[in-house]
Enzyme design. Structure first.
Site, short mmCIF file in Angstrom:
data_model
loop_
_atom_site.label_atom_id
_atom_site.label_comp_id
_atom_site.label_asym_id
_atom_site.label_seq_id
_atom_site.Cartn_x
_atom_site.Cartn_y
_atom_site.Cartn_z
N ASP A 144 66.70 -39.21 56.18
CA ASP A 144 65.39 -39.72 56.66
C ASP A 144 65.23 -40.96 57.31
OD1 ASP A 144 64.57 -37.33 55.44
OD2 ASP A 144 63.54 -38.34 53.63
N ASP A 149 62.89 -22.80 70.16
CA ASP A 149 63.02 -23.94 69.43
C ASP A 149 63.85 -24.80 70.31
OD1 ASP A 149 63.11 -26.14 67.56
OD2 ASP A 149 64.67 -25.28 66.51
N ASP A 185 65.97 -27.90 69.63
CA ASP A 185 67.27 -28.32 68.97
C ASP A 185 68.24 -27.40 68.43
OD1 ASP A 185 66.97 -31.49 69.47
OD2 ASP A 185 65.45 -31.00 67.96
#
Lengths: 498, 498, 498, 498
Positions: free
Chosen positions: D193, D39, D41
């Site tokens: 978001d 991954d 981050d």
């Protein structure tokens, strides 16, 4: 406005043209209606066709090219004669389908090529689709969908003809790349979402209001009259700033708005934006108040009494009923979205419903011009029925009806073509479309324009024509024949007396 | 049998009575039908009413008492005038509801007490139910459900009247015990399952075939004629041994069976038992062969070709199509269950459908006797429409229509009562029931009896009457009026010439 | 029995054998427990192994043959050394799998043939299953499942060897018949349901209680002592009549029941039958009272206070807490079903849990006998770890460990075989089984028998051994080494002083 | 950097510090690993704490104020000592909960006020939550969630203290406005978001790389060494342009990148952006190729062979395995997200997993400093166990352990506070957190940093410490005691001989 005879109270009553009529599927006693609700887009605010659809089409097209689709696509322009509402996209095979309420295929096109029966069978051996497979089949329910419907057909058309790509059953191959019909559909959907989410379509619309939005001069009078006899609310999925711009244009800047300047909000008891229909008719979302100075949401949920002209965001149909203190049956809800507005408000809440069908103007005009074709179809029907009337299961032989059937197909095709390439929104020959059958099931009333209500008093009784089931019609028919016979006999007798 | 004029090929053609007619919702070209499928119970094997329902009722009643319900319930006997098919039980409040296709309540009874409008509003403020809440509302779709519908009403009636129990909104209290309407409904359902699972109802039926099952003498001829022109299959949820007993009685022991003894299985190309409809029309179950000597299932799944007269268990509609090598549109499926047979085969598979509606005999008879009432209703409709015709939204005043509306209510009630306490299966005054609307949507053909197909040749064309949508009807009407006007003018002119 | 020192209060304290011990995954302060709940089957009533499993096996086998499976199957008899709990059936390929908590395959058998690694890879390229695909993989969680597990293996064994059948990947072909592993599994499940639903297994058990059910003479004392300090309830999925027969045998006919005849129900504050666990721990069902005279359910829902010894049917864990006025954390629930009793009561209700694991007797015995093997495994582990200890990513070369790994596999296999053909219920070499990991996650306490609680005072503190995470253990180890080093140095120093 | 002995191949072997160690839950033979996945981050790109969390916090705070939340909120700043990962927000009551794997509450705060046991009981009578009610309880699984966790606590703190608002059970009232904890949570989520979707956080990060992203000088060496022995892929939910910026900074601009300029993409066999984990581990999305010149997606799905360094968008773990020609067990996947990376890749695909836990540095440091506390806790445990050891259910009296328990609580609290206000990420006293237990179940390996793999050879054998179940530990302990006893006896004997 005062000079418009149709709305002047003291004007002599004139006959409503068909285009001004409200049609009735189920009787509605308007005197019982205590509350009118309106959707905004395509209901109060009717967009100018085909200018508005062209704008949407070009935005989709340009965006798709900018994300990597071939530049040749820029050559396509919107053709209003091709798409109609209610078509179904089969994302597996890239076809555009017109179906009846049971899923039987009436028309099938691949790009702009219309498939003949035998070719349709290759894709759909049973000429039938399982419509509830919504993962595969997408129904294009709204006028907003026309642009994307047409653009998807352009895509299929382009790749089918372009010799750089090999045509396969489920898409196109180009070297190492496979473009499935499904992923192309997904790209179109994503693009449409992009255009709506970023607000660029709304921005362009607002900048050129005259070009894209019809302003009916009667709207202020219409709403004023309703408000005098009932509660009125607006419930739109649009956000506040767009709603404000549109409603302001329609009501405050309306030449008929009257001398006294009056806020558009004063025409309503309640205004709800961001409604997220159809969710609004189910569990809904949190109800918030909109600060009309800033356009921003107030934090927290509003729990107090209703103040006229207040603007809310979110909420649900149940909350609206509470705030306005009305029950579902007291409400006539006016909208253009057969699924989001009409079916859901009817099925889940028992509201009275009024569907706006702008296409009806053209449907009625074609019907009027071509009624000769329908008459002939009906006569052939009767003729066919007579041929079979006296046969039973032991009968030998069978009437030869091929010539009649061929003639019926020709008539059906000619009727269809009078409406446009996809035929009528509502029927294909003697068969109703999915859209037509839903309109009959869920809309109590329908008309080409919501303002047509103005042509009726607010205590009107909209009477549905009595619908007989086939066995009742048969019994009725027999009775009519018998009484006609009797009448004839009596007449003869009476004549005899003379 | 040969002497039955209705089936004799050389007999003079006689007019079909209404009871012998097949009615048409959507046209079916019988020449295209390559395969006929039949359900068994209430389709081929029609149970004698009310003897069979009484038997079911008594079994439910006795079992309920034996598991602890009060002995006073034994005093109730089945009353065929009370229940109709398609009613909805509200398990929250114990009411029996008759609703239209949108969930609006037409009739509401609590036990045997019919609730007036104001009382209905207490339970249902909007006179409307959300039918898709199937956890709460149970629709009684089949004739098998009549007994339990009636028994549940007996339960509610008894506890409501019995002064040992306190009436509460959701049930009855008796000391420490609370009997909710919901748990009572669950008990009835469990009891019905018990009666079906243990086979005691089937056992009693088989022991007294003459009393409970109608044997149509034309059935062997009917099936033979079909088999001569198409494939025929039987698809029943019953198990093999019951199917064997019933079909043997209907076909082999049929006085019209003919001299040559012939197995009932030879009338079919394929026999499928344990079909688990409606699952059968979706993913289905494993297809197994039945050993017709022992009645037991063969282990494993049958993968070979079809052998005529072979009996299978389970499977699915897709497997049936494969085995018989037919497509959905080639099949006419005949059944009595609006949901399990007709709606599902139509919606999921695109089959042509024929619904058997034994109640139609009575419906047609009442319609015939009481058509005067309907005529008057229609006249009042027209009268009302005229009153409102020339008003618009600026009109003052409003016609007083209360007398007319009262008269219409009286007429509707009188019509309803002619059918039975719950009114007609299909309508309540001018409004269609849920059952009626589903019949129109999903059944291409319908009739009181499947054998009525015998009265039509196998290449018949069943023509649906053309259905005009309200706007088309309005345009049509205007055109008719205009042409009549023209004709009158011309006539006058011509007369003038004379 | 009176001479059993372990239950005599004044006997000298003796050390508990392992078999009498209660083991602790999470500490439980028994003083806080205000309520004890018990499952019945395999918890209070332990069935005699392998007699009971043999009985179940024979019933399944005989029924399967009677519905059409080959008579040769009658030759198979139950072999207790083959199946263990917690195995998974792969219904696609007919394999029996032992897996760890992540779905990695530990053992795989096809019929009675154990597959080697390379053969396992043919079926499962990743030696891994997606356990949450419960449509394909069925975990056999209870001791009741042992018979069917074994019978399914017999089926696979038989058809694999029988030369009338062709072996295919997903089943067997025989002429036109295809027997999929999936349908065979379905047939076994249906047969097991038949045996349970018809009650024939229960009937046989009750007729021969001595043969099939272990009666622990301490049970009356055990329950009496608990009832003196806490509330006690019984919650079983069995029906009342079976519960009555079993509990009567265990308590009233118990030689230790005492002079004074006492109803078995008097040992409990609350008895709940037909609990439908695991549904009982979620929404549950209607709570009814059982008429203990007739064994029938009282109609209606009981709403009153709790009467000791009253028997209820249905209900839910929430209702039980209300009736007994206790909270989840106050309850210690004792059951044998890792999923239905332990996992669900823990996860959904936060109850304290005690898992009965009859297999533990054997597990402990084998562990004791074969601890040499485990010791050697551990030594090889340490040896391996040392080999790698000082390498980093830049290191060249790699220790040759193949000999060690081979030795470890041999040791693991020898350990596994000491438990039975499928190895231990709880581990395979150094790896824990799915069952083992669930036991550790969900059971606060576990023991071979619920009566082992008798060996502890009711205010005992069951202390879980502290569990260090790997990084804590590493830090701890380093600290220990350091302090040992220090101690050694100090010692030396001190010695030096001497 | 070249002087870092840990990566220099010819440097003398030095002991790894705890912070450099990789810890083992389940043994992994690195020689079998053919593919490493990463991954991005918080795995390759570790964000600087607390700068990065502060940035996120401020963006959330400012945005919330700009949409209408009170300006007083601007006074709050991020406090890294408060939140830890794995906390649960109860959106009904606005509490922040730390729970164990079974849902038992370990810590509960309301705003910044920590609730005492009696207050916790008011909210949660059973001190337990049903964690699978994900509609109500939100677990904050990632380091990205720390900012919002803290901001939500600020919100609750502010409104609780602010005397303009009335405190109610489910939120705050202010005049007509009700602010539920639920809607406040929704607002925070929407804001987060917004920040992610608009890319403003990413923009700020990229502009100030040095401030927010740790660049490990060993990364190029680490990846080069892996690529020499195995396949390497990157799978990130980030989009291409952010991935490009970050990886470029980490690898190409790395001072240790070497003289020869080398594209960051050349370090990988496959790069996949927009992976939409956890969906990626299930059905996934369409796999597209990214045009690395423009950063745009190529249209269509890539179907060809793998080209090294090619960048893809979307896809699924199955597609990755196909493209790289590896099986799940061959892959070691390294990520920081317990749910999205580790649990899903392990449970659905059977991958080997490596969890990056940056908090481990602090956890190990505290453990080291405070091990005295844990030692004392352990001693009290043993002491308590001894007190109860010889009691059985007939024992009278009960040891008084209140003082010990109080002391244990004090010790637990002191340990917790050493980690931060919410205590350790992994435990609370003797009990493991939900996060800790998931780490043990799903991560085969874990470490504070992925680069720590550099300290081990690529053919290393990571050995898990053997885990004994409680009954095995008991047996083991008994055996140890016995052999020690034996040894002592022998010693004594031998001494005696002297």
């Amino acid at each position: 406005m005062d000079s418009d005879p149709s709305v002047s109270p003291d004007a002599p009553k004139v006959k409503r043209t068909f285009d001004q009529m409200v049609f009735v599927n189920r009787s509605v006693t308007m005197e019982d209606i205590q509350c009118y609700g309106f959707d905004m887009d395509y209901t109060m605010a009717v967009y100018k066709s085909p200018d508005y659809e062209s704008l949407g089409f070009e935005m989709i097209r340009d965006r798709m090219v900018s994300v990597g689709y071939p530049h040749e696509l820029l050559r396509y322009t919107y053709d209003p004669s091709f798409p109609t509402r209610g078509l179904v996209i089969d994302t597996a095979f890239g076809n555009l389908l017109k179906v009846d309420s049971n899923g039987n295929i009436l028309v099938c096109s691949h790009g702009f090529r219309f498939l003949k029966g035998v070719d349709v069978h290759l894709y759909y051996p049973n000429k039938f689709i399982q419509r509830d497979n919504t993962d595969r089949f997408h129904t294009l329910n709204t006028l907003f969908n026309l642009s994307e419907t047409y653009f998807y057909s352009c895509l299929v058309d382009f790749f089918t003809r372009c010799n750089r790509y090999t045509n396969l059953l489920k898409g196109f191959q180009h070297g190492d790349l496979f473009m499935s019909y499904r992923s192309m559909f997904q790209d179109v959907r994503d693009t449409v979402d992009f255009i709506h989410d970023t607000g660029i379509l709304k921005e362009r619309t607002i900048k050129n209001m005259e070009k894209y939005v019809i302003r009916d001069p009667n709207l202020p009078v219409f709403l004023s009259r309703i408000k005098a006899v009932a509660k009125v609310f607006l419930a739109t999925n649009s956000d506040y700033s767009y709603t404000e711009a549109i409603m302001n244009y329609l009501l405050e800047n309306n030449p008929n708005a009257g001398r006294e300047k009056r806020s558009w909000r004063s025409f309503f008891d309640l205004i709800v934006v961001d409604t997220k229909k159809p969710l609004f008719f189910a569990e809904g979302t949190v109800l918030r108040q909109v600060d009309t100075d800033t356009g921003k949401l107030r934090i927290g949920t509003y729990t107090g009494d209703l103040h006229a002209g207040t603007v809310y965001s979110g909420g649900s149909s149940d909350l609206i009923c509470d705030l306005l203190d009305v029950k579902g049956k007291d409400i006539l809800y006016v909208g253009d979205h057969i699924f989001g507005d009409i079916l859901k408000s009817k099925k889940r809440q028992g509201w009275r419903t009024f569907l706006v069908v702008p296409e009806l103007t053209k449907e009625l005009q074609v019907w009027d011009e071509k009624k000769g074709l329908f008459e002939e179809l009906k006569r052939l029907d009767v003729f066919l029925a007579e041929l079979y009337k006296h046969l039973d299961s032991g009968s030998q032989g069978c009437p030869d009806i091929r010539t009649i059937q061929t003639r019926m197909k020709v008539l059906t095709y000619r009727m269809d073509m009078s409406y446009g390439q996809m035929g009528s929104l509502l029927r294909s020959g003697a068969r109703q479309t999915l859209f037509g059958s839903q309109l009959m099931r869920y809309a109590d009333l329908y008309s080409s324009n919501c303002i047509n209500l103005l042509h009726y008093p607010f205590n009107y009784l909209f009477m549905a024509p009595p619908v007989l089931m086939p066995h009742e019609a048969a019994a009725q028919h027999a009775a009519d024949v018998a009484s006609a016979e009797l009448a004839r006999t009596n007449n003869t007798a009476m004549m005899g007396r003379n």
